[in-house]
Design a protein around this motif. Structure first.
Motif, PDB file in Angstrom:
ATOM      1  N   ASN A  35      40.251  49.954  37.066  1.00 17.76           N
ATOM      2  CA  ASN A  35      39.492  51.356  37.210  1.00 17.76           C
ATOM      3  C   ASN A  35      38.010  51.398  36.762  1.00 17.76           C
ATOM      4  O   ASN A  35      37.221  51.983  37.182  1.00 17.76           O
ATOM      5  N   ILE A  36      37.950  50.716  35.472  1.00 14.84           N
ATOM      6  CA  ILE A  36      36.426  50.670  34.907  1.00 14.84           C
ATOM      7  C   ILE A  36      35.506  49.993  35.935  1.00 14.84           C
ATOM      8  O   ILE A  36      34.431  50.299  36.174  1.00 14.84           O
ATOM      9  N   ALA A  37      36.100  48.817  36.593  1.00 15.10           N
ATOM     10  CA  ALA A  37      35.201  47.959  37.568  1.00 15.10           C
ATOM     11  C   ALA A  37      34.824  48.740  38.695  1.00 15.10           C
ATOM     12  O   ALA A  37      33.688  48.569  39.180  1.00 15.10           O
ATOM     13  N   LYS A  39      34.607  52.453  38.516  1.00 10.95           N
ATOM     14  CA  LYS A  39      33.666  53.256  38.024  1.00 10.95           C
ATOM     15  C   LYS A  39      32.257  52.668  37.826  1.00 10.95           C
ATOM     16  O   LYS A  39      31.240  53.461  38.276  1.00 10.95           O
ATOM     17  N   TRP A  40      32.213  51.451  37.489  1.00 12.74           N
ATOM     18  CA  TRP A  40      30.953  50.848  37.071  1.00 12.74           C
ATOM     19  C   TRP A  40      30.261  50.091  38.464  1.00 12.74           C
ATOM     20  O   TRP A  40      29.489  49.461  38.345  1.00 12.74           O
ATOM     21  N   LYS A  41      30.921  50.381  39.635  1.00 15.00           N
ATOM     22  CA  LYS A  41      30.550  50.027  41.018  1.00 15.00           C
ATOM     23  C   LYS A  41      30.557  48.490  41.107  1.00 15.00           C
ATOM     24  O   LYS A  41      29.471  47.760  41.771  1.00 15.00           O
ATOM     25  N   ARG A  42      31.249  47.705  40.168  1.00 16.32           N
ATOM     26  CA  ARG A  42      31.461  46.235  40.216  1.00 16.32           C
ATOM     27  C   ARG A  42      32.617  45.827  41.155  1.00 16.32           C
ATOM     28  O   ARG A  42      32.495  44.727  41.485  1.00 16.32           O
ATOM     29  N   LYS A  45      36.011  50.392  45.771  1.00 17.96           N
ATOM     30  CA  LYS A  45      37.181  51.217  45.602  1.00 17.96           C
ATOM     31  C   LYS A  45      38.302  50.687  46.342  1.00 17.96           C
ATOM     32  O   LYS A  45      39.462  50.610  46.182  1.00 17.96           O
TER      33      LYS A  45
END
Length: 233
Positions: A35-37, A39-42, A45
């Motif tokens: 989810n963090i990845a 959110k940080w667009k790494r 989705k």
């Protein structure tokens, strides 16, 4: 892949053999990382994988009566006996008790701050708990002459606790059983679910799931009592 990982963890093919609760926590960390990845667009989705969890384990119903806890204390060496008293009356987890220092004890106001200064709270919250009258003599003795370091000396209690459990003849009991026992006793005594949750540092939902089924008589009496006040619907 999630199911294969679950099987490997259960069998001990990856790390020590573990139950559903531990595996769910580990996969929960993986989900948070994904989810963090995103959110940080790494990670796009649409590429985020679904992490399947094993079914949650049933509540642990093993708990000790007060007489059994008294017997456990009698069968323990002095340091482990102090640990049992602290763990039961504060309803705290093992690590919090092992690392408890005199700086966290407020004898004047009768409180123990289980979360030491500088330590961030985690999901396993460490609340400020009252010093029960039954625990106070133990706390006062441990505080006498204390200058620094953990009140119980800092070494792990695992081996000593296991010896006491074997001597007391109560197989399956762990330090966490003491926390569970305290909550069960409070529930059976009719203590508010909110008060129990506050002592444990748990959510209301967790307390309802793990402890309310131990006091059906009290719950029924409360409902009947409330219904007589309303005068009908």
């Amino acid at each position: 892949m999630c199911r294969a990982y679950t099987r490997q963890r259960e069998r001990g093919e990856v790390g020590q053999p573990s139950g559903a609760g531990t595996i769910r926590r580990e996969l929960g960390v993986l989900t948070a990382a994904i989810n963090i990845a995103v959110k940080w667009k790494r990670l796009p989705k649409e590429h985020a994988p679904f992490v399947e969890m094993p079914a949650p384990p049933p509540p642990k119903d093993l708990w000790l009566t007060r007489d059994e806890i008294t017997n456990l204390i009698k069968c323990a060496d002095p340091r482990i006996a102090d640990f049992v008293s602290l763990a039961y009356w504060t309803a705290s987890r093992r690590t919090a008790i092992e690392k408890l220092t005199g700086f966290q004890v407020d004898l004047d106001n009768g409180r123990i701050n289980l979360n030491p200064q500088g330590r961030a709270q985690t999901n396993k919250r460490r609340p400020i708990v009252p010093i029960a009258a039954e625990l106070r003599p133990t706390i006062e003795r441990l505080m006498t002459g204390w200058t620094s370091g953990p009140l119980l000396g800092g070494a792990s209690i695992r081996k000593g606790f296991a010896r006491a459990v074997a001597a007391a003849g109560c197989p399956g009991v762990t330090p966490h059983t003491l926390r569970h026992s305290r909550a069960v006793h409070l529930a059976q005594a009719g203590v508010s679910i909110y008060a129990i949750a506050g002592l444990l540092g748990d959510s209301i939902a967790t307390v309802e799931r793990n402890y309310l089924h131990h006091c059906p008589d009290h719950l029924a009496a409360t409902i009947v009592s409330e219904s007589t006040k309303g005068g009908g619907v």
